[in-house]
Design a protein around this motif. Sequence first.
Motif, PDB file in Angstrom:
ATOM      1  N   LEU A  18       0.819  -1.217   0.000  1.00 21.74           N
ATOM      2  CA  LEU A  18       0.000   0.000   0.000  1.00 21.74           C
ATOM      3  C   LEU A  18       0.850   1.264   0.000  1.00 21.74           C
ATOM      4  N   ILE A  19       1.810   1.342   0.907  1.00 23.89           N
ATOM      5  CA  ILE A  19       2.687   2.506   0.985  1.00 23.89           C
ATOM      6  C   ILE A  19       3.879   2.356   0.045  1.00 23.89           C
ATOM      7  N   GLY A  20       4.474   1.185   0.036  1.00 22.97           N
ATOM      8  CA  GLY A  20       5.695   0.977  -0.730  1.00 22.97           C
ATOM      9  C   GLY A  20       5.564   1.276  -2.206  1.00 22.97           C
ATOM     10  N   SER A  21       4.466   0.831  -2.817  1.00 20.99           N
ATOM     11  CA  SER A  21       4.294   1.067  -4.250  1.00 20.99           C
ATOM     12  C   SER A  21       4.186   2.560  -4.542  1.00 20.99           C
ATOM     13  N   ARG A  22       3.555   3.300  -3.638  1.00 29.93           N
ATOM     14  CA  ARG A  22       3.451   4.751  -3.813  1.00 29.93           C
ATOM     15  C   ARG A  22       4.791   5.433  -3.589  1.00 29.93           C
ATOM     16  N   VAL A  23       5.566   4.958  -2.614  1.00 30.84           N
ATOM     17  CA  VAL A  23       6.891   5.525  -2.377  1.00 30.84           C
ATOM     18  C   VAL A  23       7.771   5.350  -3.613  1.00 30.84           C
ATOM     19  N   VAL A  24       7.728   4.163  -4.191  1.00 30.42           N
ATOM     20  CA  VAL A  24       8.507   3.913  -5.413  1.00 30.42           C
ATOM     21  C   VAL A  24       8.086   4.888  -6.510  1.00 30.42           C
ATOM     22  N   ARG A  49      24.041   4.399   2.981  1.00 30.86           N
ATOM     23  CA  ARG A  49      24.283   5.603   3.773  1.00 30.86           C
ATOM     24  C   ARG A  49      23.055   6.103   4.521  1.00 30.86           C
ATOM     25  N   HIS A  50      21.902   5.506   4.291  1.00 32.04           N
ATOM     26  CA  HIS A  50      20.667   6.010   4.908  1.00 32.04           C
ATOM     27  C   HIS A  50      19.646   4.875   4.950  1.00 32.04           C
ATOM     28  N   PHE A  51      19.044   4.652   6.113  1.00 28.88           N
ATOM     29  CA  PHE A  51      18.062   3.575   6.295  1.00 28.88           C
ATOM     30  C   PHE A  51      16.805   4.205   6.883  1.00 28.88           C
ATOM     31  N   VAL A  52      15.656   3.984   6.237  1.00 35.27           N
ATOM     32  CA  VAL A  52      14.395   4.637   6.618  1.00 35.27           C
ATOM     33  C   VAL A  52      13.351   3.582   6.961  1.00 35.27           C
ATOM     34  N   ILE A  53      12.604   3.815   8.054  1.00 32.33           N
ATOM     35  CA  ILE A  53      11.460   2.969   8.366  1.00 32.33           C
ATOM     36  C   ILE A  53      10.235   3.844   8.609  1.00 32.33           C
ATOM     37  N   GLU A 105      17.850   2.519  15.783  1.00 33.76           N
ATOM     38  CA  GLU A 105      18.633   3.553  16.466  1.00 33.76           C
ATOM     39  C   GLU A 105      19.982   3.025  16.945  1.00 33.76           C
ATOM     40  N   ALA A 106      20.016   1.746  17.321  1.00 35.72           N
ATOM     41  CA  ALA A 106      21.260   1.146  17.815  1.00 35.72           C
ATOM     42  C   ALA A 106      22.105   0.536  16.704  1.00 35.72           C
ATOM     43  N   GLY A 107      21.617   0.584  15.486  1.00 37.58           N
ATOM     44  CA  GLY A 107      22.287  -0.079  14.377  1.00 37.58           C
ATOM     45  C   GLY A 107      23.447   0.712  13.792  1.00 37.58           C
ATOM     46  N   PRO A 108      24.075   0.152  12.756  1.00 38.99           N
ATOM     47  CA  PRO A 108      25.298   0.738  12.205  1.00 38.99           C
ATOM     48  C   PRO A 108      25.092   1.733  11.064  1.00 38.99           C
ATOM     49  N   VAL A 109      23.831   1.972  10.660  1.00 36.11           N
ATOM     50  CA  VAL A 109      23.574   2.794   9.475  1.00 36.11           C
ATOM     51  C   VAL A 109      22.833   4.074   9.886  1.00 36.11           C
ATOM     52  N   PRO A 110      23.260   5.243   9.386  1.00 33.88           N
ATOM     53  CA  PRO A 110      22.495   6.473   9.649  1.00 33.88           C
ATOM     54  C   PRO A 110      21.033   6.280   9.232  1.00 33.88           C
ATOM     55  N   TYR A 111      20.116   6.885   9.968  1.00 36.09           N
ATOM     56  CA  TYR A 111      18.720   6.494   9.799  1.00 36.09           C
ATOM     57  C   TYR A 111      17.759   7.662   9.881  1.00 36.09           C
ATOM     58  N   SER A 112      16.521   7.384   9.468  1.00 32.74           N
ATOM     59  CA  SER A 112      15.390   8.279   9.686  1.00 32.74           C
ATOM     60  C   SER A 112      14.173   7.427  10.009  1.00 32.74           C
ATOM     61  N   GLU A 134      10.107  11.798   0.480  1.00 31.14           N
ATOM     62  CA  GLU A 134      10.868  13.030   0.714  1.00 31.14           C
ATOM     63  C   GLU A 134      11.987  12.801   1.718  1.00 31.14           C
ATOM     64  N   VAL A 135      11.684  12.095   2.803  1.00 30.32           N
ATOM     65  CA  VAL A 135      12.700  11.805   3.814  1.00 30.32           C
ATOM     66  C   VAL A 135      13.783  10.899   3.228  1.00 30.32           C
ATOM     67  N   ALA A 136      13.372   9.905   2.458  1.00 35.07           N
ATOM     68  CA  ALA A 136      14.333   8.971   1.874  1.00 35.07           C
ATOM     69  C   ALA A 136      15.299   9.664   0.919  1.00 35.07           C
ATOM     70  N   ALA A 137      14.828  10.692   0.253  1.00 36.44           N
ATOM     71  CA  ALA A 137      15.668  11.408  -0.708  1.00 36.44           C
ATOM     72  C   ALA A 137      16.583  12.434  -0.039  1.00 36.44           C
ATOM     73  N   GLY A 138      16.382  12.655   1.257  1.00 31.20           N
ATOM     74  CA  GLY A 138      17.180  13.644   1.973  1.00 31.20           C
ATOM     75  C   GLY A 138      18.300  13.023   2.785  1.00 31.20           C
ATOM     76  N   GLU A 139      18.913  13.841   3.603  1.00 33.63           N
ATOM     77  CA  GLU A 139      19.981  13.371   4.479  1.00 33.63           C
ATOM     78  C   GLU A 139      19.374  12.660   5.688  1.00 33.63           C
ATOM     79  N   PRO A 140      20.097  11.702   6.283  1.00 38.83           N
ATOM     80  CA  PRO A 140      19.579  11.016   7.470  1.00 38.83           C
ATOM     81  C   PRO A 140      19.268  11.997   8.593  1.00 38.83           C
ATOM     82  N   LEU A 141      18.134  11.794   9.240  1.00 38.61           N
ATOM     83  CA  LEU A 141      17.744  12.628  10.368  1.00 38.61           C
ATOM     84  C   LEU A 141      18.407  12.169  11.664  1.00 38.61           C
TER      85      LEU A 141
END
Length: 243
Positions: A11-17, A88-92, A118-125, A170-177
Amino acid sequence: MRVAVIGGTGLIGSRVVGDLRAAGHDAVPHSLSTGVDVVSGRGLAEAVAGADTVVNLTNSPAFDESSASFFQASMDNALAASDKAGVRHFVILSIVGAEKVPDLAYYRAKVLQERVLEAGPVPYSIVRATQFMEFIDAVLSWTADGDTVRLPRTPLQPIAAADVARFVAEVAAGEPLNGIVNVAGPGVHPLDELGRITLDSADDGRSVVTDDRAGLFSAVPGDVLTAPGDARIAPTAYADWLS
């Protein structure tokens, strides 16, 4: 930018793509149907190879205690693969106020997912959204009985899936928060009122009975699932979405 969208056919993923591609990014959807299994880890290394950003929109198949093990395994596997690939960026996508509803197993599991990230090795949002407008019909079905639907007065601030997807893209296309952004629809409604609006719009003859002990949302204290003051507010109102 190359973005791997895991859970990119839902539902969300197809729209994000679609939103990412419209903005000129190379967005690639991945899911069980494309051979990626986040629980076993199968196909993850190939899915994230060469990606600048990974968006993980996979969801637990159940909303009970088993959801915690799903999010633990899926996040451990996806983060390990992403770290190895140099992502370089991981979003959930998570839920507004999830940590304030400890009585619901699924909400506890979503908080766990956030903590693992938050505890992982990749910058995230983390994008936290309020309840999707698309899910209100399902909420009504949980407590429907013949000609009545029993619903509590729990305040909700529903948001359209299309608006959620735009925020995530929009968040995925930006810098990690390295933090959280909250997003919500423009209007707050008690759930019983939402039920009446929904049934009326569909010319559904059932009636809503207010019952503060009915259904999953009866476990929600106060207005914790509505937007905090720093939330970004989407434009689509529930009545407009229904029409």
